[in-house]
Write an enzyme that holds these catalytic residues in place. Structure first.
Site, PDB file in Angstrom:
ATOM      1  CE  LYS A 194      -2.115   2.656   3.172  1.00  0.00           C
ATOM      2  NZ  LYS A 194      -1.939   3.871   2.500  1.00  0.00           N
ATOM      3  CD  GLU A 269      13.251   3.727   8.295  1.00  0.00           C
ATOM      4  OE1 GLU A 269      13.113   4.514   9.341  1.00  0.00           O
ATOM      5  OE2 GLU A 269      13.483   3.949   7.020  1.00  0.00           O
ATOM      6  CB  CYS A 303      13.217   8.345   8.406  1.00  0.00           C
ATOM      7  SG  CYS A 303      14.111   7.243   6.944  1.00  0.00           S
ATOM      8  CD  GLU A 404      10.487  11.814  12.042  1.00  0.00           C
ATOM      9  OE1 GLU A 404       9.244  11.145  12.051  1.00  0.00           O
ATOM     10  OE2 GLU A 404      11.216  11.356  11.519  1.00  0.00           O
TER      11      GLU A 404
HETATM   12  P1  NAI Z   1       1.808   7.671   8.828  1.00  0.00           P
HETATM   13  O1  NAI Z   1       2.908   6.832   9.372  1.00  0.00           O
HETATM   14  O2  NAI Z   1       0.291   7.684   9.226  1.00  0.00           O
HETATM   15  O3  NAI Z   1       1.744   7.247   7.147  1.00  0.00           O
HETATM   16  C1  NAI Z   1       2.598   6.233   6.581  1.00  0.00           C
HETATM   17  C2  NAI Z   1       1.642   5.024   5.930  1.00  0.00           C
HETATM   18  O4  NAI Z   1       1.080   4.584   6.789  1.00  0.00           O
HETATM   19  C3  NAI Z   1       0.860   5.600   4.785  1.00  0.00           C
HETATM   20  O5  NAI Z   1       1.083   4.691   3.773  1.00  0.00           O
HETATM   21  C4  NAI Z   1      -0.530   5.503   5.563  1.00  0.00           C
HETATM   22  O6  NAI Z   1      -1.620   5.565   4.593  1.00  0.00           O
HETATM   23  C5  NAI Z   1      -0.261   4.323   6.540  1.00  0.00           C
HETATM   24  N1  NAI Z   1      -1.225   4.488   7.754  1.00  0.00           N
HETATM   25  C6  NAI Z   1      -1.628   5.447   8.261  1.00  0.00           C
HETATM   26  N2  NAI Z   1      -2.374   4.955   9.294  1.00  0.00           N
HETATM   27  C7  NAI Z   1      -2.262   3.450   9.419  1.00  0.00           C
HETATM   28  C8  NAI Z   1      -2.813   2.702  10.379  1.00  0.00           C
HETATM   29  N3  NAI Z   1      -3.599   2.750  11.089  1.00  0.00           N
HETATM   30  N4  NAI Z   1      -2.825   1.239   9.771  1.00  0.00           N
HETATM   31  C9  NAI Z   1      -1.854   1.076   8.736  1.00  0.00           C
HETATM   32  N5  NAI Z   1      -1.261   1.915   8.061  1.00  0.00           N
HETATM   33  C10 NAI Z   1      -1.655   3.146   8.196  1.00  0.00           C
HETATM   34  O7  NAI Z   1       2.550   9.230   8.528  1.00  0.00           O
HETATM   35  P2  NAI Z   1       1.840  10.604   8.012  1.00  0.00           P
HETATM   36  O8  NAI Z   1       0.628  10.941   9.138  1.00  0.00           O
HETATM   37  O9  NAI Z   1       1.630  10.702   6.870  1.00  0.00           O
HETATM   38  O10 NAI Z   1       3.072  11.423   8.689  1.00  0.00           O
HETATM   39  C11 NAI Z   1       3.093  11.818   9.760  1.00  0.00           C
HETATM   40  C12 NAI Z   1       4.506  12.040  10.610  1.00  0.00           C
HETATM   41  O11 NAI Z   1       5.071  10.771  10.381  1.00  0.00           O
HETATM   42  C13 NAI Z   1       5.481  12.826   9.857  1.00  0.00           C
HETATM   43  O12 NAI Z   1       5.427  14.262  10.190  1.00  0.00           O
HETATM   44  C14 NAI Z   1       6.878  12.159  10.067  1.00  0.00           C
HETATM   45  O13 NAI Z   1       7.066  12.823  11.459  1.00  0.00           O
HETATM   46  C15 NAI Z   1       6.541  10.809  10.298  1.00  0.00           C
HETATM   47  N6  NAI Z   1       6.806  10.008   9.007  1.00  0.00           N
HETATM   48  C16 NAI Z   1       8.025   9.397   8.943  1.00  0.00           C
HETATM   49  C17 NAI Z   1       8.536   8.879   7.784  1.00  0.00           C
HETATM   50  C18 NAI Z   1       9.695   8.072   7.970  1.00  0.00           C
HETATM   51  O14 NAI Z   1      10.373   7.874   6.963  1.00  0.00           O
HETATM   52  N7  NAI Z   1      10.193   7.623   9.295  1.00  0.00           N
HETATM   53  C19 NAI Z   1       7.854   8.786   6.571  1.00  0.00           C
HETATM   54  C20 NAI Z   1       6.577   9.598   6.691  1.00  0.00           C
HETATM   55  C21 NAI Z   1       6.204  10.250   7.819  1.00  0.00           C
END
Ligand code: NAI
Ligand code: MG
Length: 503
Positions: A194, A269, A303, A404
């Site tokens: 996804k 991660e 990240c 972060e």
């Molecule tokens: P998120 O962690 O919610 O989204 C990442 C992925 O998880 C997306 O594909 C999303 O659709 C999916 N997702 C969201 N809720 C889910 C659930 N309950 N069960 C399964 N999958 C789910 O991140 P978001 O809200 O887009 O970004 C928020 C913060 O997260 C950012 O400000 C940053 O701090 C952090 N982040 C860190 C990343 C990294 O590379 N470590 C990448 C993206 C965000």
């Protein structure tokens, strides 16, 4: 990498996305959501609609997992390792042949300057495939001598773990999707992947190339959809054996929670708050640009971004001036312009989050050396742009120091001769995260002592760089569980089985 973009290709993509919602890939077919629902993905440079995309719901996730299971138990289980190698190499060649289109898609959907989409996303994806392709035929079990009475032949099989759910965030959609797919497929697993709702387009295009390469139907399924619906349904699905997730710590916790119901093996991660150290004896001509790019590259949406800088007081003025000058001099702007260094943040939500953090820093007493504001006006209309920012006079308990930010915001701190390596490591380790760290010094003893003391999964000394498929990637503490890439990354897609034969 600095060539102008191809306007014909842009027009081709615009025409394509005007024709109706982009479908998703389930069991080798391109399908709409069972509910007919769609969601919008935007261009972060303009805030305008790019495409409507199928929004998967429970029924679609069920179908995708069933297709992955059927492929895993059926045709894919009969495909020999050398054929898996061939398919992965074929996919790498197809990405290479479609490089400019994929780079353009990433630039439009993510808001990444085109030069970096070419370099990071496209070249990174090709590198992941070519590295992992070779592993398919090198995964091996072992034999063991056991101590039970009698004569025995005992061996350990290393089998593919099964159907894998892979959930990818929006900051590096294609290279992360490929970085998860390649080891899974090399190991003989099947996948339901996804992409993030902000950035599904390159991954869905990748699905077409996967079919063109000749992977059997159902081996790779790509379900576009929202996190709280499609993502949650996938993570808690009883039919998956493993989940690999990259994203926020909050969602990482939700994935762990979901795995209580299906016992899926969990690899996470998550975020970081990574330190960069610059000692007085460092080569500043390398250290200053590295510290600046370590946080400003990709508008800080990385990240492993170096979001905390510890600099020795003897060189602090020179380093901070150098970093501030780079912040002022880097071109922030439209991502199709080949000279742009920094694009927008991915969404209005992220712009609000990042500017909110900068405000919270000010409220708690930090001062702003450079930047600090969202950018609007001519050339920036509708986009989610923010200035590269350096904060001074922060304290360890401030939110900007602990959490972060995921934007181009650096907290800079000084240290002195009184701070020994233990004290410096302690400052680096003071957040809940432990993803990566960078060290600039010409003293090898200092460098290696600090590297041992830091709780971080990746450490760079006197040089910067991105992810390499040969090196394990992952974090200590709240930065995650397990490792991707390298031998550990391949083995994470396997299960061990001990077989003993009484002779
Ligand atoms: P998120 O962690 O919610 O989204 C990442 C992925 O998880 C997306 O594909 C999303 O659709 C999916 N997702 C969201 N809720 C889910 C659930 N309950 N069960 C399964 N999958 C789910 O991140 P978001 O809200 O887009 O970004 C928020 C913060 O997260 C950012 O400000 C940053 O701090 C952090 N982040 C860190 C990343 C990294 O590379 N470590 C990448 C993206 C965000
Ligand atoms: Mg988008």
């Amino acid at each position: 990498m600095n060539a102008p973009y191809n306007p014909g290709l842009l027009e081709h993509l615009q025409l394509r996305y005007a024709q109706g919602p982009v479908k998703m890939l389930i069991g080798g077919d391109w399908v709409e959501a069972a509910s007919g629902e769609t969601f919008e993905t935007l261009n972060p440079s303009t805030g305008k609609l790019l495409a409507n995309v199928a929004a998967a719901g429970d029924a679609d996730i069920d179908r995708a997992v069933a297709a992955a299971r059927a492929a895993f138990e059926g045709p894919w289980s009969k495909v020999k390792p050398d054929e898996r190698t061939r398919l992965l190499l074929k996919l790498a060649d197809l990405i290479e042949a479609n490089a400019e289109e994929l780079a353009l898609l990433e630039t439009l959907d993510v808001g990444r300057p085109i030069q970096f989409s070419r370099m990071i996303d496209v070249q990174g994806a090709i590198g992941q495939l070519r590295y992992n392709a070779g592993w398919a035929s090198k995964i091996a079990g072992e034999t063991a001598e056991i101590s039970a009475p009698g004569e025995w032949f005992s061996y350990v099989l290393r089998e593919p773990v099964g159907v894998c759910a892979q959930i990818v965030p929006w900051n590096f959609p294609m290279v992360m999707a490929v970085g998860k797919l390649a080891p899974a497929l090399a190991a003989g697993c099947t996948v339901v992947l996804k992409p993030a709702e902000q950035t599904p387009l390159s991954t869905l295009r990748l699905g077409e190339l996967i079919l063109e390469a000749g992977f059997p139907a159902g081996v790779v399924n790509i379900v576009s959809g929202l996190g709280r619906t499609a993502g949650a349904a996938l993570a808690s699905h009883p039919g998956i054996n493993k989940i690999s997730f990259t994203g926020s710590t909050v969602t990482g916790k939700a994935i762990i929670e979901a795995s209580k119901s299906n016992f899926a093996r969990v690899q996470l991660e998550l975020g970081g708050k990574s330190p960069t150290y610059i000692f007085a004896d460092a080569d500043l001509s390398k250290a200053i640009p590295a510290a600046a790019m370590g946080i400003f590259f990709n508008a800080g949406q990385v990240c492993a971004a170096g979001s905390r800088l510890f600099v020795h007081e003897k060189v602090a003025d020179q380093v901070l001036e150098g970093v501030a000058n780079m912040a002022r001099g880097m071109k922030v702007g439209q991502t199709l312009d080949a000279s742009t260094m920094i694009g927008p943040l991915v969404s209005a939500t992220q712009l609000e989050r990042v500017t909110g953090y900068i405000q919270s820093g000010r409220d708690e007493g930090a001062s702003v050396l450079v930047g600090g504001e969202a950018i609007s006006g001519e050339g920036y209309e509708g986009g989610y742009f923010v200035q590269p920012t350096v904060l001074l006079e922060t304290k360890p308990d401030m939110r900007v120091r602990k959490e972060e930010i995921f934007g181009p915001v650096l907290c800079a701190m000084r240290f002195g001769d009184d701070d020994d390596v233990d004290a410096l490591a302690g400052r680096g380790n003071e957040t809940e995260f432990g993803l990566s760290a960078s060290i600039y010094t010409s003293n090898i003893t200092t460098a290696h002592k600090l590297a041992r003391r830091l709780k971080a999964g990746t450490i760079r000394i006197n040089g910067s760089g991105g992810v390499d498929p040969a090196l394990p990637l992952g974090g200590f503490k709240a930065s995650g569980w397990g490792r991707e890439n390298g031998k550990a990354g391949i083995e994470a897609y396997t299960e061990l089985k001990a077989v003993s034969v009484a002779l």
